[in-house]
Write an enzyme that holds these catalytic residues in place. Structure first.
Site, mmCIF file in Angstrom:
data_model
loop_
_atom_site.group_PDB
_atom_site.id
_atom_site.type_symbol
_atom_site.label_atom_id
_atom_site.label_comp_id
_atom_site.label_asym_id
_atom_site.label_seq_id
_atom_site.Cartn_x
_atom_site.Cartn_y
_atom_site.Cartn_z
ATOM 1 C CE LYS A 3 -12.035 -43.187 -42.989
ATOM 2 N NZ LYS A 3 -11.026 -43.971 -42.948
ATOM 3 C CE LYS A 35 -9.309 -41.585 -45.736
ATOM 4 N NZ LYS A 35 -8.813 -42.886 -46.511
ATOM 5 C CD GLU A 47 -1.358 -36.358 -38.529
ATOM 6 O OE1 GLU A 47 -0.965 -35.167 -38.281
ATOM 7 O OE2 GLU A 47 -1.468 -36.738 -39.825
ATOM 8 C CG ASP A 96 -12.494 -43.329 -46.752
ATOM 9 O OD1 ASP A 96 -12.562 -43.375 -45.623
ATOM 10 O OD2 ASP A 96 -11.194 -43.398 -47.217
ATOM 11 N N GLY A 99 -3.732 -42.393 -43.820
ATOM 12 C CA GLY A 99 -3.132 -43.413 -42.743
ATOM 13 C C GLY A 99 -1.802 -43.253 -41.878
ATOM 14 C CD GLU A 114 -13.537 -46.527 -43.853
ATOM 15 O OE1 GLU A 114 -14.391 -46.285 -42.617
ATOM 16 O OE2 GLU A 114 -12.271 -46.613 -44.009
ATOM 17 N N GLY A 167 -8.017 -55.744 -44.170
ATOM 18 C CA GLY A 167 -8.432 -54.685 -43.071
ATOM 19 C C GLY A 167 -8.473 -52.985 -43.466
ATOM 20 N NE ARG A 224 -20.869 -54.093 -33.151
ATOM 21 C CZ ARG A 224 -21.504 -53.195 -33.265
ATOM 22 N NH1 ARG A 224 -22.596 -52.659 -32.564
ATOM 23 N NH2 ARG A 224 -21.195 -52.481 -34.465
ATOM 24 N N GLY A 283 -4.483 -49.485 -43.001
ATOM 25 C CA GLY A 283 -3.672 -50.786 -42.299
ATOM 26 C C GLY A 283 -3.504 -50.479 -40.833
HETATM 27 P P1 NDP Z 1 -13.026 -52.371 -37.626
HETATM 28 O O1 NDP Z 1 -14.430 -52.873 -37.970
HETATM 29 O O2 NDP Z 1 -11.951 -53.280 -37.730
HETATM 30 O O3 NDP Z 1 -13.086 -52.163 -36.039
HETATM 31 C C1 NDP Z 1 -14.246 -51.459 -35.235
HETATM 32 C C2 NDP Z 1 -14.265 -52.297 -33.929
HETATM 33 O O4 NDP Z 1 -15.306 -51.320 -33.183
HETATM 34 C C3 NDP Z 1 -15.083 -53.638 -34.207
HETATM 35 O O5 NDP Z 1 -14.528 -54.375 -33.150
HETATM 36 C C4 NDP Z 1 -16.629 -53.361 -33.719
HETATM 37 O O6 NDP Z 1 -17.197 -54.326 -33.567
HETATM 38 C C5 NDP Z 1 -16.459 -52.235 -32.882
HETATM 39 N N1 NDP Z 1 -17.682 -51.452 -32.841
HETATM 40 C C6 NDP Z 1 -18.331 -50.874 -33.833
HETATM 41 N N2 NDP Z 1 -19.334 -50.244 -33.271
HETATM 42 C C7 NDP Z 1 -19.250 -50.251 -31.941
HETATM 43 C C8 NDP Z 1 -20.236 -50.032 -30.871
HETATM 44 N N3 NDP Z 1 -21.305 -49.421 -31.222
HETATM 45 N N4 NDP Z 1 -20.081 -50.458 -29.716
HETATM 46 C C9 NDP Z 1 -18.841 -51.332 -29.459
HETATM 47 N N5 NDP Z 1 -17.962 -51.511 -30.500
HETATM 48 C C10 NDP Z 1 -18.156 -51.120 -31.707
HETATM 49 O O7 NDP Z 1 -12.763 -50.930 -38.048
HETATM 50 P P2 NDP Z 1 -11.411 -50.130 -38.349
HETATM 51 O O8 NDP Z 1 -10.321 -50.336 -37.337
HETATM 52 O O9 NDP Z 1 -10.865 -50.699 -39.745
HETATM 53 O O10 NDP Z 1 -11.679 -48.690 -38.461
HETATM 54 C C11 NDP Z 1 -12.040 -48.020 -37.366
HETATM 55 C C12 NDP Z 1 -12.162 -46.606 -37.774
HETATM 56 O O11 NDP Z 1 -10.603 -46.185 -38.442
HETATM 57 C C13 NDP Z 1 -13.004 -45.968 -38.844
HETATM 58 O O12 NDP Z 1 -13.335 -44.852 -38.535
HETATM 59 C C14 NDP Z 1 -12.295 -46.190 -40.001
HETATM 60 O O13 NDP Z 1 -12.825 -45.341 -40.978
HETATM 61 C C15 NDP Z 1 -10.661 -45.434 -39.408
HETATM 62 N N6 NDP Z 1 -9.701 -45.674 -40.306
HETATM 63 C C16 NDP Z 1 -9.165 -47.180 -40.578
HETATM 64 C C17 NDP Z 1 -8.371 -47.680 -41.234
HETATM 65 C C18 NDP Z 1 -7.913 -48.779 -41.708
HETATM 66 O O14 NDP Z 1 -6.970 -49.031 -42.215
HETATM 67 N N7 NDP Z 1 -8.890 -49.778 -41.438
HETATM 68 C C19 NDP Z 1 -7.394 -46.492 -41.512
HETATM 69 C C20 NDP Z 1 -7.640 -45.004 -41.250
HETATM 70 C C21 NDP Z 1 -8.688 -44.905 -40.454
HETATM 71 P P3 NDP Z 1 -18.136 -55.246 -34.576
HETATM 72 O O15 NDP Z 1 -17.062 -55.754 -35.686
HETATM 73 O O16 NDP Z 1 -18.816 -56.207 -34.082
HETATM 74 O O17 NDP Z 1 -18.862 -54.267 -35.382
HETATM 75 N N1 HSE Z 2 -10.895 -47.406 -45.942
HETATM 76 C C1 HSE Z 2 -9.886 -46.543 -45.684
HETATM 77 C C2 HSE Z 2 -8.988 -46.745 -47.031
HETATM 78 C C3 HSE Z 2 -9.056 -46.594 -44.397
HETATM 79 O O1 HSE Z 2 -9.047 -47.457 -47.635
HETATM 80 O O2 HSE Z 2 -8.404 -45.561 -47.183
HETATM 81 C C4 HSE Z 2 -8.117 -45.584 -44.430
HETATM 82 O O3 HSE Z 2 -8.563 -44.351 -44.259
#
Ligand code: NDP
Ligand code: HSE
Length: 424
Positions: free
Chosen positions: A105, A205, A129, A201, A134, A190, A187, A45, A302
């Site tokens: 997912k 999965k 994957e 979630d 994770g 969600e 982190g 963003r 993570g």
């Molecule tokens: P975060 O919120 O940490 O990161 C997402 C990033 O994308 C943020 O910087 C966010 O900005 C940005 N973003 C969101 N929407 C937009 C948009 N429309 N345009 C531009 N930028 C955007 O999320 P995670 O990294 O934790 O998760 C990301 C994905 O990975 C999700 O699908 C989650 O389910 C998946 N996932 C997460 C895991 C985890 O451990 N966290 C593990 C496995 C999968 P802003 O913060 O300003 O919204």
């Molecule tokens: N929010 C999800 C969890 C991230 O806690 O398992 C990993 O998919």
């Protein structure tokens, strides 16, 4: 060596983790995989997430159209999350022939069947994957192994946030709110943690994992789902006293055309390996008719564990022409499949009743009338004229237990049904 230019879309926890690995282990990837990978653009963003990580602002991009139009970018890592506008962004990228690697997912459980044909039509790949468990390579295992086996059952812990919360409530005496706040800080959660704590979630999965394992579509909407928000410190204390830990468990089982798919808290005996899976760790048991029992275990959430799964997909996508897995998830159950709702389980049930003669026997009679057999009962005074009753049942039908509780809740001497948690 050819340089492969890629982009990251969403530079938060997971996008940042993938960046760290791709840059920190660039030499290792170059020497072991023969791939010279350059992160050429990062979409978010604002430029803030790049600044926070000390990443050159020159990489910042605020337009998916620019990524789609850039002929040098071969692949995009999608780590924005959510469905809108992410789905539209991915459609644009796949249509432009860019492979997409995603950890999303929710999007896959809801829209995989629309996205995969676009990838096929444009000669690129959609890799996921990182979407489940994770850093544990379970999607690849399900997609590429066990071809000779009928997978009969898979079950385990597939959400890191809820496992973190329940572990901290159980072992460190944290409140639900404190434990959730820590999971968010680390982190794992969600963007909207309702998805974690209400079991969505895990249901997304399980839909992906069970559809792959059972070679049929198990829509997330057909999965029985209950979250952890009703699990109390008292339930955890009772579980300990009875020799259990409470875990949010996903269960998928196939027996012929009968398929059971559910996500809910479960009492797990303390000596069961799942009971000692703590923090954001995940573990999945799988049983095939020939391979027998397997267990997959590792960090379920993570930045770096998930980033590792992302990078494995990036390497795969850049190393060979895309392959398309045997996975259907088009929201519809095959006509031949019978989704079992009236499953069998044992139950932990807690209630508050008037402390007077005949109450326990009236409650027990209702269970008996519904064919629910009680294994143990504990009564404790909790006020001058009230007591708590805690029951463990033998294996019983879900619907019979629900019918019993409905009738019991209407008995005049029963104040409240406080808990009902299934038992492994
Ligand atoms: P975060 O919120 O940490 O990161 C997402 C990033 O994308 C943020 O910087 C966010 O900005 C940005 N973003 C969101 N929407 C937009 C948009 N429309 N345009 C531009 N930028 C955007 O999320 P995670 O990294 O934790 O998760 C990301 C994905 O990975 C999700 O699908 C989650 O389910 C998946 N996932 C997460 C895991 C985890 O451990 N966290 C593990 C496995 C999968 P802003 O913060 O300003 O919204
Ligand atoms: N929010 C999800 C969890 C991230 O806690 O398992 C990993 O998919």
């Amino acid at each position: 060596m050819k340089k492969h230019k890629i982009a990251i879309m969403g530079f938060g926890t997971v996008g940042g983790g993938a960046y760290d690995i791709l840059t920190g282990n660039a030499d290792h990837i170059r020497s072991t995989q023969g791939l010279d990978i350059e992160i050429a653009a990062i979409l978010d963003r604002s430029v803030e997430p790049l600044k926070k990580r000390g990443v050159s602002e020159n990489l910042f991009c605020d337009s998916v159209d620019a990524l789609a139009a850039d002929p040098d970018i071969e692949l995009v890592i999608e780590t924005m999350g959510g469905v809108r506008p992410t789905k539209d962004f991915i459609v644009k990228l796949l249509t432009a022939g860019k492979s997409v690697v995603t950890a999303n997912k929710e999007l896959l459980a809801k829209h995989w069947s629309e996205l995969e044909p676009i990838a096929r039509a444009h000669g690129c790949g959609l890799f996921f994957e990182a979407s489940c468990v994770g850093g544990v390579p379970i999607i690849r295992a399900l997609g590429e192994s066990f071809q000779g086996d009928k997978v009969k059952r898979l079950y385990g812990i597939i959400n890191g946030t809820t496992n973190y919360i329940l572990s901290k409530m159980s072992s460190a005496g944290l409140s639900y709110e404190q434990a959730l706040a820590q999971a968010q800080e680390k982190g794992f959660a969600e963007a909207d943690p309702t998805s974690d704590v209400e079991g969505y979630d895990a249901a997304y999965k399980l839909s992906i994992l069970a559809s792959l394992a059972f070679h049929t579509c198990i829509p997330y909407t057909s999965i029985f789902r209950e979250g952890i928000t009703k699990v109390t410190a008292r339930d955890i204390a009772n579980a300990h006293e009875l020799g259990y830990e409470i875990k949010l468990i996903a269960i998928g089982a196939r027996d012929g055309d009968d398929v059971e798919a559910r996500v809910h808290p479960l009492f797990v005996p303390k000596d069961h390996p799942l009971a000692s899976v703590s923090g954001a760790y995940n573990a999945v048991y799988l049983n095939g008719d020939h391979v027998g029992d397997l267990m997959f275990y590792g960090a379920g959430a993570g930045a770096h564990p998930t980033g590792s799964a992302i990078v494995s997909d990036v390497v795969r996508a850049l190393s060979a022409p895309p392959t398309y897995c045997d996975f259907r998830n088009d929201g519809k159950i095959d006509g031949a499949i019978n989704a079992v709702g009236d499953f069998t389980s044992k139950y932990y049930i807690g209630m508050t009743v008037e402390d007077k003669a005949g109450v326990l026997s009236r409650v027990a009679t209702v269970f008996g009338d519904n064919g629910v057999s009680i294994r143990s009962a504990i009564q404790r005074p909790c006020a001058d004229d009230a007591a708590t009753l805690v029951f463990l049942t033998h294996a019983a039908r879900e619907h019979a237990v629900m019918r019993s509780l409905d009738t019991i809740s209407k008995l005049g001497s029963v104040g409240s049904i406080d808990a009902m948690i299934r038992v492994l």
